[in-house]
Design an enzyme around this catalytic site. Structure first.
Site, PDB file in Angstrom:
ATOM      1  N   GLY A 116       0.834  -1.197   0.000  1.00  0.00           N
ATOM      2  CA  GLY A 116       0.000   0.000   0.000  1.00  0.00           C
ATOM      3  C   GLY A 116       0.867   1.245   0.000  1.00  0.00           C
ATOM      4  O   GLY A 116       2.030   1.219   0.412  1.00  0.00           O
ATOM      5  N   CYS A 117       0.302   2.354  -0.447  1.00  0.00           N
ATOM      6  CA  CYS A 117       1.101   3.575  -0.579  1.00  0.00           C
ATOM      7  C   CYS A 117       1.566   4.105   0.774  1.00  0.00           C
ATOM      8  O   CYS A 117       2.760   4.378   0.970  1.00  0.00           O
ATOM      9  CB  CYS A 117       0.332   4.634  -1.359  1.00  0.00           C
ATOM     10  SG  CYS A 117      -1.303   5.043  -0.706  1.00  0.00           S
ATOM     11  N   HIS A 118       0.658   4.263   1.728  1.00  0.00           N
ATOM     12  CA  HIS A 118       1.062   4.755   3.053  1.00  0.00           C
ATOM     13  C   HIS A 118       2.026   3.773   3.710  1.00  0.00           C
ATOM     14  O   HIS A 118       2.993   4.187   4.365  1.00  0.00           O
ATOM     15  CB  HIS A 118      -0.153   4.954   3.951  1.00  0.00           C
ATOM     16  CG  HIS A 118      -1.080   6.046   3.512  1.00  0.00           C
ATOM     17  ND1 HIS A 118      -0.722   7.373   3.532  1.00  0.00           N
ATOM     18  CD2 HIS A 118      -2.357   6.005   3.040  1.00  0.00           C
ATOM     19  CE1 HIS A 118      -1.743   8.108   3.098  1.00  0.00           C
ATOM     20  NE2 HIS A 118      -2.733   7.295   2.796  1.00  0.00           N
ATOM     21  N   THR A 120       4.160   1.881   2.260  1.00  0.00           N
ATOM     22  CA  THR A 120       5.463   2.029   1.625  1.00  0.00           C
ATOM     23  C   THR A 120       6.292   3.102   2.319  1.00  0.00           C
ATOM     24  O   THR A 120       7.464   2.893   2.653  1.00  0.00           O
ATOM     25  CB  THR A 120       5.301   2.374   0.136  1.00  0.00           C
ATOM     26  OG1 THR A 120       4.712   1.251  -0.538  1.00  0.00           O
ATOM     27  CG2 THR A 120       6.624   2.712  -0.516  1.00  0.00           C
TER      28      THR A 120
END
Length: 313
Positions: A116-118, A120
Site C-alpha cells: 500500500g502507498c502509506h 510504503t
C-alpha cells in the site's frame, strides 16, 4: 523463448492505467488487452488470466480474491495491487529494498502482494531500523502521511477535479480517524512491530505525491543515535538501491513539499532533527513507488529484467 505475456485485470482503474502507461511502450513483453465490452465478462477474464505468464490485479479486494480463484494455469504468476493478500500466507510482500536478495525472494515468487502507498512510506524508514535492532519492536510509534487525491481512485479524482468542488476540498483533510486504516495490518506485520502505529493519513488538494513521516525520541533507540547518525545509518542501508535514496543530512530543507517526486517512481528519505529527536520522512509518488511503479519493479524482478526497466527515476 518468446516474450513474457502480461495481462492487467482492472486496466481501467487508476493503478491499472498507470501500469499500462509504463508497459505500453516496452518491446520486451507482450501485453494482452481485454475488449471494453468484455471487461466484466468472467469467462473472458478467466481466459486472459490463464493465457498470461504474469497478471496484475488492479481490483477491489473481493474481486482480486475472485480473480485468483480463476487461475488454472500452474505457470501464471500474480502481482496483486489490492489489500487482499498483503499479509496472506503464501504471498510475498513486494518491497524489494527490504530483502537481502530480492532477485531470489521476489524474483522466484509466484504470488506477490504489492504494498500500500502509506505502508510504503512507513516501512521505508521503520523496517530497516527494526531489522538492525536500533528501533525496538515495542516502540509506540506515531505516523502521519500526506497524500495527493489521486490515491483515492476515480471517484475522489472526480470530486477534486470537478467544476463544482466543495469548499472543504481546498484544505487538507484528516481521515481514517477510527484508527483502523486498511494499511495498518501490513505496516505492523512487515515492519515487525508488536503493535500497529497510531496512524494519521491526510489528503490534500493536489494530484499526486506523498510525504510519510515518523517521529522518534532518540533516547529510546539502541545507542541513542542522533538525527545525523540515523541519516547515515539509513543511507548505508540503501546505498546500493537504485529506487530508494537518502538525502544528505546537511541538505535539510526548511520545508518538505509532498509532491516533489510526483511523476517519479523513486523514493527519497529525509532525516531531520537533532541529538534528542528525529523525524524521518519518505517522499514519493503515490501512483509511482506507492503503487504502479512498485508493481512494475516487482514484475521486472519476477521476469528477470533489470529492476528499473520502464521506470522513471
Amino acid at each position: 523463448m518468446g516474450k513474457p505475456v502480461i495481462y492487467i485485470d482492472g486496466q481501467e482503474g487508476t493503478t491499472g492505467l498507470q501500469i499500462d502507461k509504463r508497459l505500453g511502450s516496452r518491446d520486451d513483453i507482450e501485453l494482452l488487452r481485454i475488449r471494453e465490452d468484455k471487461r466484466k465478462d468472467l469467462e473472458e477474464r478467466r481466459r486472459l488470466i490463464n493465457e498470461a505468464d504474469l497478471v496484475f490485479l488492479c481490483l477491489p479486494d473481493a474481486a482480486a480474491a475472485e480473480a485468483v480463484s480463476l487461475i488454472e494455469n500452474p505457470n501464471t504468476r500474480v502481482i496483486d495491487a489490492s489489500t487482499a493478500h498483503r499479509t496472506a500466507p503464501g504471498w510475498v510482500y513486494g518491497f524489494p529494498e527490504l530483502y537481502k536478495d530480492p532477485e531470489q525472494t521476489i524474483g522466484t515468487a509466484r504470488f506477490v502482494a504489492n504494498p500500500g502507498c502509506h505502508a510504503t512510506g512507513f516501512l521505508a524508514t521503520v523496517a530497516p531500523l527494526i531489522q538492525m535492532r536500533i528501533l525496538h519492536p515495542d516502540y509506540p510509534l506515531t505516523c502521519y502521511s500526506l497524500t495527493g487525491y489521486s490515491g483515492g481512485g476515480k471517484k475522489m479524482i472526480a470530486q477534486y477535479e470537478g467544476e463544482e468542488k466543495p469548499e472543504e476540498l481546498y484544505a487538507p483533510r484528516t481521515y481514517g480517524t477510527t484508527l483502523k486504516h486498511k494499511h495498518l495490518a501490513e505496516m505492523q506485520k512487515i515492519s515487525g512491530l508488536e503493535a500497529p502505529p497510531v496512524f494519521c493519513p491526510i489528503v490534500d488538494d493536489y494530484e499526486k505525491g506523498m510525504a510519510t513521516t515518523v517521529m522518534l525520541h532518540n533516547r529510546y533507540l539502541k545507542g541513542q543515535p542522533t538525527a545525523r547518525e540515523l541519516s547515515l545509518i539509513l543511507a548505508a542501508y540503501y546505498a546500493k538501491q537504485p529506487v530508494v535514496r537518502v538525502a544528505p543530512y546537511t541538505q535539510q530543507p526548511q520545508f518538505l513539499a509532498s509532491n516533489v517526486l510526483a511523476g517519479s517512481d523513486g523514493l527519497e528519505i529525509t532525516v531531520s532533527g537533532h541529538e534528542r529527536q528525529s523525524i524521518l520522512t519518505a517522499r514519493f509518488d503515490n501512483l509511482g513507488k506507492g503503487a504502479s511503479g512498485a508493481a512494475v519493479q516487482n514484475m521486472n524482478l519476477m521476469l528477470g529484467f533489470a529492476p528499473t526497466a520502464g521506470l522513471s527515476l
